[in-house]
Design an enzyme around this catalytic site. Sequence first.
Site, mmCIF file in Angstrom:
data_model
loop_
_atom_site.group_PDB
_atom_site.id
_atom_site.type_symbol
_atom_site.label_atom_id
_atom_site.label_comp_id
_atom_site.label_asym_id
_atom_site.label_seq_id
_atom_site.Cartn_x
_atom_site.Cartn_y
_atom_site.Cartn_z
ATOM 1 N N HIS A 1 -3.744 66.797 117.938
ATOM 2 C CA HIS A 1 -3.679 65.404 118.390
ATOM 3 C C HIS A 1 -4.992 64.653 118.161
ATOM 4 O O HIS A 1 -5.457 63.922 119.037
ATOM 5 C CB HIS A 1 -3.289 65.339 119.866
ATOM 6 C CG HIS A 1 -1.966 65.986 120.170
ATOM 7 N ND1 HIS A 1 -0.761 65.445 119.767
ATOM 8 C CD2 HIS A 1 -1.670 67.148 120.803
ATOM 9 C CE1 HIS A 1 0.228 66.240 120.164
ATOM 10 N NE2 HIS A 1 -0.291 67.282 120.788
ATOM 11 N N HIS A 2 -5.548 64.788 116.950
ATOM 12 C CA HIS A 2 -6.800 64.093 116.640
ATOM 13 C C HIS A 2 -6.703 63.274 115.354
ATOM 14 O O HIS A 2 -7.586 63.370 114.486
ATOM 15 C CB HIS A 2 -7.944 65.104 116.525
ATOM 16 C CG HIS A 2 -8.132 65.950 117.733
ATOM 17 N ND1 HIS A 2 -8.610 67.240 117.679
ATOM 18 C CD2 HIS A 2 -7.898 65.689 119.041
ATOM 19 C CE1 HIS A 2 -8.664 67.744 118.903
ATOM 20 N NE2 HIS A 2 -8.224 66.823 119.745
ATOM 21 N N PRO A 3 -5.683 62.434 115.164
ATOM 22 C CA PRO A 3 -5.607 61.630 113.938
ATOM 23 C C PRO A 3 -6.781 60.659 113.855
ATOM 24 O O PRO A 3 -7.167 60.048 114.857
ATOM 25 C CB PRO A 3 -4.272 60.899 114.067
ATOM 26 C CG PRO A 3 -3.977 60.879 115.533
ATOM 27 C CD PRO A 3 -4.553 62.155 116.068
#
Length: 510
Positions: A447-449
């Site tokens: 969850h680190h775009p």
Amino acid sequence: MARYDVAIVGGGSAGALLAAQLSEDAGRQVVLVEAGGEPDDPDIAVPQAWPALQGRSYDWDYRTEPQPGTAGRVHAWARGKALGGSSLLHAMGHMRGHPADFAAWAAATGDARWSWEGLLPAFLAIEDHSLGGDGVHGKGGPLPVTLPGEDVSPVARAFIEAGAALGLPSIRGHNTGEMVGVTPNSLTIRDGRRITVAEAWLTPAVRARKNLTILAGHLVRRLKLDGNHAVALEAAGPDGPVEITADRIILSAGAIESPALLMRSGIGPQAVLAEAGIACRIAAPDVGRNLQDHLLGAGNLYAARRAVPPSRLQHSESMAYMRAGDFSAGGRPEIVVGCGVAPIVSERFTAPPAGAAYSLLFGVTNPSSRGTLRITGPEAGDRLVIDPCYLQTERDRKLFRAALAAAREIGHRREMAEWRERELLPGPLETDTGIDRFIAEAAITHHHPSGTCRMGGDDHSVVDPDLRLRGLDNLHVVDASVIPTLTAGPIHASVLAVAETFARKAIAGA
């Protein structure tokens, strides 16, 4: 039609901070425009509830394209859609990153503000750390950060002991500049509650400021341009279309929505815009490119010898960063192994009941694979094509193999024997092909775009070192999209530091 000095698009982690900081000047009229509403779900405050929050009404719930590198799977990308943004959904880890991460930012921009030393005042300012006051961790800032003590699971304690026995140093959290080592995770939790960015910065006193307007439930459809000036936001509100004018516009809508809004406004790669039926106003080939994300293998699963106590924190309690193939080597980490005190697996596997198993997660800290994001039409509801290109480089695949090997070495240590009955996943693996096949099935997003409006000193960068969009004189982008390369750990702390650094210069009038 309302007019403001500053309009901020997006009330997430960067936008909420900016709204609070920039409205400190009572003479500056600030509007914060957020597509979602107020975060009123009581589960948000419960640290252990975070995996169950995904897919609820305040999650954009994006979907990637099928990924060849992960066995053709489509990945759900949870992103917050309410005041507080993704700080409502994430796992609450607060890790600044390694100094070498920011040295790369400084090199990309030619600007020392984006180095570890340049960002340190911002990190200190945003934190109220349980170790604060030592000159390394912040004290008295808006965001509580706790390095847990007695609340750490006994399984995580055994994991930390196993890592130390293999040669990893024991370190005081992940925020000193030294990341290689074993430690509990620093978490944005206070008194057993998740503290969101909205709660930390948009306090009742801030919300009461007469010069701050918060427009929740307003989706910005596009920017209205006049030459090299952005003159207004065209938004859809609860009562219909709204036009918001401002002298300065700041996009803080995140790594997905900020580039999508630019493209819907005619700013982006000409071919993408033409295919979406949009006239090109400003050719910006790199908008939507350079998409990056961390993956975690979920996971190296173990049946427990006895019941695993429920996490008193948020399930993922310790991340051990290290060099590949050498537990005793220092420097910039290459891989990470995390201890999940719950049976965490991808959707391709069946998790045992809670308490019956635990997982060791594994991944690559600074992946070299790069993806793209593009729009398919002119409206906010038109499909976004999100292609992170996971595991497309041999470097990433090789490091993932090393990360899995490190997880299994820790997992089979005698320090874990009190908890380990047997390994459930992956089971026997004899070839790189078999290892890669398991990793492809096990990998999930961390969850680190980021990276889709990268900052840089070169003419092709989307924003310049001041985060000003090239081609417009009054529009800035301040969020995860400007990050040129991922930090070694979760990006939330660095996104806040970017916003704080930008706000300080804006307040100084530079």
